[in-house]
Structures are given as structure tokens and as C-alpha cells.
Motif scaffolding. Structure first.
Motif, short mmCIF file in Angstrom:
data_model
loop_
_atom_site.label_atom_id
_atom_site.label_comp_id
_atom_site.label_asym_id
_atom_site.label_seq_id
_atom_site.Cartn_x
_atom_site.Cartn_y
_atom_site.Cartn_z
N ALA A 109 2.19 -12.53 -3.44
CA ALA A 109 1.29 -12.93 -2.34
C ALA A 109 1.98 -12.75 -1.00
O ALA A 109 1.38 -12.25 -0.03
CB ALA A 109 0.87 -14.39 -2.54
N LEU A 110 3.27 -13.19 -1.00
CA LEU A 110 4.00 -13.02 0.26
C LEU A 110 4.13 -11.54 0.63
O LEU A 110 4.01 -11.15 1.80
CB LEU A 110 5.39 -13.65 0.13
CG LEU A 110 5.41 -15.19 0.10
CD1 LEU A 110 6.85 -15.68 -0.17
CD2 LEU A 110 4.90 -15.76 1.42
N SER A 111 4.36 -10.74 -0.46
CA SER A 111 4.46 -9.30 -0.19
C SER A 111 3.15 -8.76 0.37
O SER A 111 3.12 -7.95 1.31
CB SER A 111 4.86 -8.55 -1.47
OG SER A 111 6.15 -8.97 -1.90
N LEU A 112 2.06 -9.24 -0.28
CA LEU A 112 0.74 -8.79 0.20
C LEU A 112 0.50 -9.26 1.63
O LEU A 112 0.00 -8.50 2.48
CB LEU A 112 -0.36 -9.30 -0.73
CG LEU A 112 -0.38 -8.68 -2.13
CD1 LEU A 112 -1.43 -9.36 -3.00
CD2 LEU A 112 -0.66 -7.18 -2.03
N ILE A 113 0.87 -10.53 1.87
CA ILE A 113 0.64 -11.06 3.23
C ILE A 113 1.49 -10.29 4.24
O ILE A 113 1.03 -9.87 5.31
CB ILE A 113 0.98 -12.55 3.25
CG1 ILE A 113 -0.07 -13.33 2.44
CG2 ILE A 113 0.99 -13.08 4.69
CD1 ILE A 113 0.30 -14.79 2.21
N LEU A 114 2.75 -10.11 3.83
CA LEU A 114 3.63 -9.36 4.73
C LEU A 114 3.13 -7.93 4.92
O LEU A 114 3.20 -7.35 6.03
CB LEU A 114 5.06 -9.35 4.17
CG LEU A 114 5.78 -10.70 4.20
CD1 LEU A 114 7.14 -10.61 3.51
CD2 LEU A 114 5.95 -11.18 5.65
#
Length: 291
Positions: A37-42
């Protein structure tokens, strides 16, 4: 790293270990999901930033293009202004040259006008001087002609004409016999007196004209009158008058002095006339006795 040298676990221990393993698996899964999710958000944030940067770059590019166009227009206007300024300077220089030329032409015109006025004044002075000299010359000649007329009038009949004087040598002074052109000895003194008077003249021409009476043909009388004029001319030349100032012409029986057929009239018409004329009035044509 797992230690396989340990002793086998009992069922309870294996259950606790399985639960612990499951908890760890869930935690790892959650951490993986969170990481994704963090990767997607980033990634989304990165994409949004990239797009924002792209938009900013596009806007900056548009602004740059606009500025470039403004700079180009400014350069064009500057070039146009420079060209116009150069043309204006050239026009100003040409106008200054034309003004200088016009001023020089004006100065030349004024100088020419001044020279023309000076020449006109000089010509007028010459004309006035020539007029005065002509008047003085006429007055001087008039005085000479009056004195000459008085002197010759004492010898034979002398009259004034528009061109000078005419002296008539007819039967009262020198008589020519019928059909003769010789000068009798008794008339030589008269011709010597005439020659003495005429020798003092300067600037005059002398013409000797011969005439006959009405007897005979015109052709013959022309020859006879010419011989009479030449006889008088030759005597005057021998008396000292220059032959270069003298001319002769015979008129025959034309222009009779006394009309009629009497002997007195015919004797009067057998005559010679001497015309004294100012040389300035003489042309290349033969002199004709003025009436």
C-alpha cells in the motif's frame, strides 16, 4: 536459520509454535500489504508529482515560448527601429546634403546675379561712354564738315548731305567741252585748291562722280561720264591725295542738274561731283550721291 538438532516438540509445543508461526505469517502478510500500500501510495504520489512537474514544465515551456516570442518580437522591433533609425539618419544626411547643395546653388545664383549686375553695369557704362564718344565724334565731325564746307564753298558750290558734303564742278567752275573728258589747263588751279583742302582730311572717303548732257546714247554717256570722273580723280591723286581713299563712278546723262535742251542747260549737266563722306559710313558698295 532453523536449528534441526533440537529434540522433537510435543503436541502442545507444536501447537504453540504453529500459532506463533501463523501470527508471524499474518504479521508478515500485513506488513507486505502495508508495504505494497505504501508502495502504491508512494507510486501515486510520485506519479502525481511527476504529472505536476510535467504540467509545471509544460507551463514553463509555454512561458518560455511566450518569452521567446516576445524576445523575437522585441528583436524584430529593435531591428525595425534600428533600420528606421538608420533610414532616418540617411534621410537626414541626404536632406542636409540637399540643403547644403541648395544653399550652395543659392550662393552661386547670387554670385551669378551679382556678376550679371556688374556686367550689366559695365556694359551700361560702356554704352554710355560709347554714346558720349559718338556724340563727341558727331560734334567734332560736324564742326569739321562746317569748316570744310566753308573752305570748299569758296571754290565751288558745296552742299551738305546726310552722309557728308557734295561739291559740284559744273560750267561755273570746271567746264567740260562736248564729248570731252580732259581737264583744261585753266581749271587746274581750282583742282589744286581742292586737293590742298582735301589733303588735310582724316577719316574720310572721297568719291568722284561723272555726268554728261542728254546728247547720245546712255551706254556711250556712261563711258564718257566715267572718263570725266577718272580724269578728276587722277589729277587729285597727282596733287597728293591718296588713291586708296578715292573711288569713281559714271552716271551718264541720268540725274540732269538743269532740265532742258539749251546749251546752257547741257553745259551745266556736263559736270563732276565730289562727295566727301565719313569713312565709318562707307561700306563695300559704291558710294551714291545723296540727293
Amino acid at each position: 536459520m532453523m536449528d534441526f538438532s533440537r529434540a522433537p516438540l510435543n503436541p502442545d509445543e507444536r501447537g504453540l509454535e504453529d500459532a506463533s508461526a501463523k501470527s508471524q505469517g499474518k504479521l508478515a502478510l500485513a506488513l507486505g500489504v502495508i508495504a505494497i500500500a505504501l508502495s502504491l501510495i508512494l507510486g501515486c504520489v510520485y506519479l502525481i508529482s511527476i504529472r505536476r512537474l510535467e504540467g509545471e514544465l509544460a507551463r514553463l515551456s509555454q512561458q518560455t515560448e511566450g518569452l521567446n516570442r516576445l524576445v523575437e518580437r522585441a528583436q524584430e522591433q529593435s531591428q525595425t527601429s534600428a533600420q528606421q533609425a538608420s533610414e532616418a539618419a540617411a534621410n537626414a544626411q541626404a536632406a542636409a546634403q540637399q540643403r547644403d547643395l541648395a544653399k550652395q546653388d543659392q550662393l552661386n545664383s547670387e554670385a551669378q546675379a551679382q556678376l550679371a549686375r556688374q556686367q550689366a553695369t559695365a556694359e551700361q557704362q560702356k554704352a554710355d561712354q560709347a554714346t558720349q564718344q559718338a556724340a563727341e565724334y558727331r560734334q567734332e565731325r560736324e564742326s569739321e564738315l562746317q569748316q570744310l564746307q566753308q573752305a570748299l564753298g569758296q571754290i565751288a558750290e558745296t552742299r551738305r548731305t546726310a552722309m557728308g558734303l557734295v561739291m559740284t564742278l559744273d560750267s561755273k567752275s570746271i567746264r567740260f567741252d562736248f564729248d570731252k573728258a580732259n581737264i583744261k589747263p585753266e581749271y587746274r588751279d581750282i583742282l589744286n585748291r581742292i586737293a590742298g583742302t582735301l589733303m588735310t582730311l582724316k577719316g574720310y572717303s572721297i568719291a568722284v562722280y561723272g555726268y554728261t548732257d542728254d546728247i547720245g546714247t546712255q551706254a556711250y554717256n556712261l563711258q564718257l561720264s566715267q572718263r570725266r570722273a577718272e580724269a578728276v580723280r587722277d589729277f587729285l591723286v597727282q596733287a597728293g591725295i591718296s588713291a586708296t581713299v578715292m573711288s569713281t563712278k559714271g552716271f551718264g546723262k541720268s540725274d540732269p542738274r538743269v532740265p532742258g535742251e539749251s546749251e546752257l542747260a547741257r553745259a551745266a549737266n556736263r559736270r563732276v561731283e565730289i562727295a566727301i563722306v565719313d569713312s565709318k559710313l562707307v561700306t563695300n558698295d559704291p558710294l551714291v550721291v545723296p540727293k
